[in-house]
Design an enzyme around this catalytic site. Structure first.
Site, PDB file in Angstrom:
ATOM      1  N   ASP A 464       0.826  -1.205   0.000  1.00  0.00           N
ATOM      2  CA  ASP A 464       0.000   0.000   0.000  1.00  0.00           C
ATOM      3  C   ASP A 464       0.866   1.263   0.000  1.00  0.00           C
ATOM      4  O   ASP A 464       2.063   1.220   0.307  1.00  0.00           O
ATOM      5  CB  ASP A 464      -0.883  -0.034   1.261  1.00  0.00           C
ATOM      6  CG  ASP A 464      -2.190   0.713   1.087  1.00  0.00           C
ATOM      7  OD1 ASP A 464      -2.300   1.516   0.142  1.00  0.00           O
ATOM      8  OD2 ASP A 464      -3.101   0.505   1.902  1.00  0.00           O
ATOM      9  N   ASP A 524     -10.938   1.858  -2.792  1.00  0.00           N
ATOM     10  CA  ASP A 524     -11.519   1.588  -1.474  1.00  0.00           C
ATOM     11  C   ASP A 524     -13.040   1.638  -1.549  1.00  0.00           C
ATOM     12  O   ASP A 524     -13.710   1.386  -0.555  1.00  0.00           O
ATOM     13  CB  ASP A 524     -11.022   2.620  -0.450  1.00  0.00           C
ATOM     14  CG  ASP A 524      -9.608   2.297   0.007  1.00  0.00           C
ATOM     15  OD1 ASP A 524      -9.098   1.215  -0.332  1.00  0.00           O
ATOM     16  OD2 ASP A 524      -9.006   3.141   0.700  1.00  0.00           O
TER      17      ASP A 524
HETATM   18  C1  GLA Z   1      -5.736   2.026   2.399  1.00  0.00           C
HETATM   19  C2  GLA Z   1      -6.130   0.847   1.539  1.00  0.00           C
HETATM   20  C3  GLA Z   1      -7.144   0.003   2.264  1.00  0.00           C
HETATM   21  C4  GLA Z   1      -6.558  -0.465   3.583  1.00  0.00           C
HETATM   22  C5  GLA Z   1      -6.105   0.729   4.408  1.00  0.00           C
HETATM   23  C6  GLA Z   1      -5.355   0.298   5.641  1.00  0.00           C
HETATM   24  O1  GLA Z   1      -6.804   2.904   2.564  1.00  0.00           O
HETATM   25  O2  GLA Z   1      -6.609   1.279   0.306  1.00  0.00           O
HETATM   26  O3  GLA Z   1      -7.539  -1.086   1.484  1.00  0.00           O
HETATM   27  O4  GLA Z   1      -5.492  -1.328   3.334  1.00  0.00           O
HETATM   28  O5  GLA Z   1      -5.258   1.592   3.656  1.00  0.00           O
HETATM   29  O6  GLA Z   1      -4.906   1.366   6.385  1.00  0.00           O
END
Ligand code: GLA
Length: 747
Positions: A464, A524
């Site tokens: 990420d 997300d």
């Molecule tokens: C980001 C990612 C999510 C999750 C969060 C965790 O927003 O896109 O899928 O992994 O971080 O903090």
């Protein structure tokens, strides 16, 4: 095949061709890019080039054809008479590179700087251009459904030069076009926009330091009137994760100049004598079968030449990710309980997301620290992973290695490792970026991530990165090279580890990241109706095998929208399926539905992940040999609905196909006091009987089977009638808003 005859170069295969000519003055002209032409065709096409006129500059006074401003070019200079957009700008000096030679060879020209690139069977044309003090190599690589371009500039002089702008490709296309770009932001990625390309420049650019959710690097040029299935459409993309730039502009002569490369914004690269600068690789494809044909070319190219070799057509597991269910609030007992449930539902991989390390109990602390949080996970990662493997599932883990919280041991120890400029640090999601241009920072990440992967036997990584950059300035390209170095050192020696990259969802959905890991978390936003836009737009440039697509809870966290579980499944089927919700809250009927979903997906997984993709008028279709899966999405149901048709693409006209809808179910509770429409008795909508029945009982819905020829399915066969206030009938689609029907069609 690449051929050369009297200064004419033809790159040609059954899908695509590119015709170049060296002009008498040594300019590199592009006479054609599009449908396949032969060398015999090419001989005739070279004579179509006409002279310049008006106040144009002539490179050679006696040669009326030497006006660079009106030529269809495949490279150009700056300050030397071509006033259209230049691919190359050096501080304080003009550029006028002319043809000096060529080489044709099998395979690709490997990058030297660590930039990722397309691999696999190919043939390459290298064109050498020169001017006093500068050398330029242009690489044109012919793949089966796309051509890639990049260049390398070399300082052959005695003093340094500063590159302010260098594009990976430039071309002039005859005709009038519209430019389609994919723009947005967090949870609203990939909004499709189309603008006419006229005499002012249309630009698609990212300046956030990364390829960005604001403007995906890929864009399209389509001739006016092109449709999903007909008309000429060009697709362009860049194998790069940093700031990008793409632009199109029509000239008075009706040539559309297209450029693509690293964004020149804030870019300055000092090239010392003997130094070389390599651009990222630009990808170009074309189809006269409309947007659909262009997309299928791009999909084949990405599946065959971009994603890591190990994962090319390699089936992806159905995963469970704990993020939306738990966020930071979990411990080993909670995770093992979820893992057991996920296994029972048919998941094959358990992914532990954020929150497993350091003081990471919310997003304000702990990033940068790799020690496992023993309070949450007393047996450590290995202990947890072993127990999950003993249940028969693989174990995957989330990392965010490029960032650091100021409240972390790493930052306290090495504040100088964070990227800063002369101003006070400014944060995004309470975090700073680490300076990946520093070798010691890269080593720290490589050592820590690698040792965790090896000791805990991790087979999947979610990588990420949750902020835009600042303080990168002219270092932006160096940062990206640092990122590629880190990814290469961790994942090249571990090809079997499935890397899914993520950046607050789709903030880095690009071909550069796909060279290291074959799938990307699209967004997300997992609301299926939003995903129809996000995945639907991604499908123009990227195959469904690259989409991380999860079923999550309803009402949805980002939209508060309630959608049927069937539709959440159906949308996620057209990608790499996962589940991301609190499994403790599922009703027995929902568990059954999920079990049915994972079973169906596994049975037809190859078709869903790698089948040929078609965008339908009202849904999506994938076809793999004799198997086709098609889903029709209904949106908001009108009163007195009209007829709907199942209208498919790409099937064999005379062949007979058997089709059936995937059994769907209706929950009684969703009808409230209208339950009398679907049940023989009149029940109190808030009473215990209906509430209990709703957890366990469902009614079959929309059962539709039959046989039809490919011709009939192409013309469209009527679907079952939709609910129109007329009571329950299982041979009707009694769907609520946002319902959908998945059909399985077998030849
Ligand atoms: C980001 C990612 C999510 C999750 C969060 C965790 O927003 O896109 O899928 O992994 O971080 O903090």
């Amino acid at each position: 095949m690449i051929t050369h005859e009297n200064g004419v170069f033809l790159l040609q295969n059954p899908a695509i061709s590119l015709l170049l000519r060296v002009s008498p003055r040594g300019l590199l002209e592009q006479l054609h890019f599009g449908g396949s032409v032969t060398l015999a065709d090419a001989r005739a096409m070279t004579s179509l080039v006409g002279p310049g006129w008006g106040c144009g500059i002539l490179l050679e006074e006696s040669d009326s054809e030497s006006c660079p401003d009106v030529r269809p070019l495949a490279w150009s200079g700056s300050g030397r008479g071509d006033y259209r957009e230049s691919p190359l700008e050096l501080a304080g000096q003009s550029t006028d590179l002319r043809y000096a030679g060529f080489r044709i060879f099998d395979g690709i020209a490997p990058m030297e700087s660590g930039l990722p690139q397309a691999t696999g069977p190919a043939e390459t044309l290298e064109i050498i251009m020169e001017q006093e003090g500068l050398g330029l190599k242009l690489y044109f690589t012919l793949f089966d459904t796309a051509i890639t371009r990049r260049c390398v500039l070399e300082n052959t002089g005695n003093s340094s030069v500063t590159i302010q702008k260098i594009m990976s490709m430039v071309m002039d296309l005859p005709g009038n076009y519209e430019m389609t770009t994919f723009d947005g932001g967090w949870i609203a990625e990939m909004r499709k926009h189309t603008l006419p390309v006229q005499d002012s420049r249309v630009v698609n650019e990212s300046v956030t330091g990364f390829s960005s959710n604001r403007h995906n690097p890929g864009f399209l040029l389509s001739e006016i009137g092109a449709t999903e299935d007909a008309g000429r459409v060009y697709g362009f993309n860049l194998v790069y994760t940093g700031n990008h730039y793409g632009a199109a502009q029509r000239s008075l002569q009706g040539l559309t100049r297209v450029v693509q490369g690293i964004s020149p914004s804030n870019f300055a690269w000092e090239l010392q004598p003997g130094g070389r600068f390599e651009t990222p690789e630009a990808v170009m494809t074309w189809s006269d079968e409309g947007f659909g044909g262009m997309s299928r070319n791009m999909h084949t190219f990405v599946n065959q030449h971009i994603v890591p070799e190990y994962w090319r057509y390699h089936l992806r597991p159905v995963l469970y990710n704990d993020w939306e269910g738990c966020m930071f609030d979990f411990n080993q007992r909670i995770l093992l309980n979820l893992a057991k449930k996920a296994k029972d539902l048919g998941c094959e991989l358990f992914v532990l997301d954020d929150g497993w390390f350091g003081q990471r109990n919310d997003d304000k602390a702990g990033l940068g620290d790799y020690s496992v949080n023993k309070k949450k996970l007393p047996s450590g990662l290995k202990g947890l992973a072993d127990r999950i493997r003993a249940m028969g599932m693989e174990f995957g883990l989330w990392f965010e290695p490029e960032s650091v919280n100021m409240d972390s041991d790493l930052y306290r120890k090495h504040p100088d490792w964070a990227l800063t400029d002369e101003f006070a640090p400014i944060q995004g999601r309470h975090q700073l970026l680490l300076d990946l241009t520093k070798p010691e920072v890269r080593d720290y990440i490589v050592e820590n991530v690698s040792s965790i992967l090896d000791t805990a036997g991790i087979t999947y990584v979610k990588w990420d990165m949750n902020r835009h950059s600042v303080a990168l300035g002219a270092k932006a390209h160096d940062y990206i090279l640092g990122l590629y170095d880190v990814l290469g050192r961790i994942f090249k020696p571990r090809p079997q580890v499935l890397l899914e990259s993520c950046s607050s969802g789709g903030n880095r959905f690009d071909l550069g990241m796909l060279c290291f890991g074959p799938q990307i978390w699209c967004s997300d936003d997992t609301d299926p109706i939003e995903r129809l836009t996000i995945q639907g737009s991604l499908s123009y440039l990227y195959p469904q095998s690259t989409f991380g697509a999860h079923v999550s809870a309803a009402p949805h966290a980002q939209t508060l929208r309630t959608t049927p579980l069937t539709t959440r499944g159906n949308v996620s089927f057209f990608g790499c399926l996962g589940y991301e919700l609190d499994l403790n809250h599922l009703l027995p009927v929902e568990e059954k539905e999920i079990q049915a979903q994972t079973a169906l997906y596994k049975q037809y997984r190859r078709c869903f992940q790698f089948g040929t993709f078609y965008r339908l008028e009202n849904g999506w279709q994938v076809t793999d040999g004799d198997i086709t899966m098609a889903c029709i999405f209904s949106g908001c149901r009108p009163a007195a609905p009209g007829y709907d048709y199942l209208r498919l693409k790409g099937l064999k006209k005379g062949k007979t196909y058997h089709f059936r809808s995937r059994p769907q179910t209706l929950r009684l509770g969703q009808f409230g006091s209208l339950v009398k429409h679907v049940a023989p008795v009149n029940l109190n909508p808030n009473g215990i009987i209906l509430r209990t029945a709703d957890k366990h009982l469902t009614l079959p819905d929309g059962e539709h089977t039959g046989t039809a020829t490919g011709g009939a399915l192409a013309a469209g066969i009527p679907m079952l009638p939709a609910f129109r206030g007329s009571g329950y009938d299982k041979q009707q689609r009694t769907q609520l808003d946002f319902g959908s029907s998945l059909y399985i069609i077998e030849g």
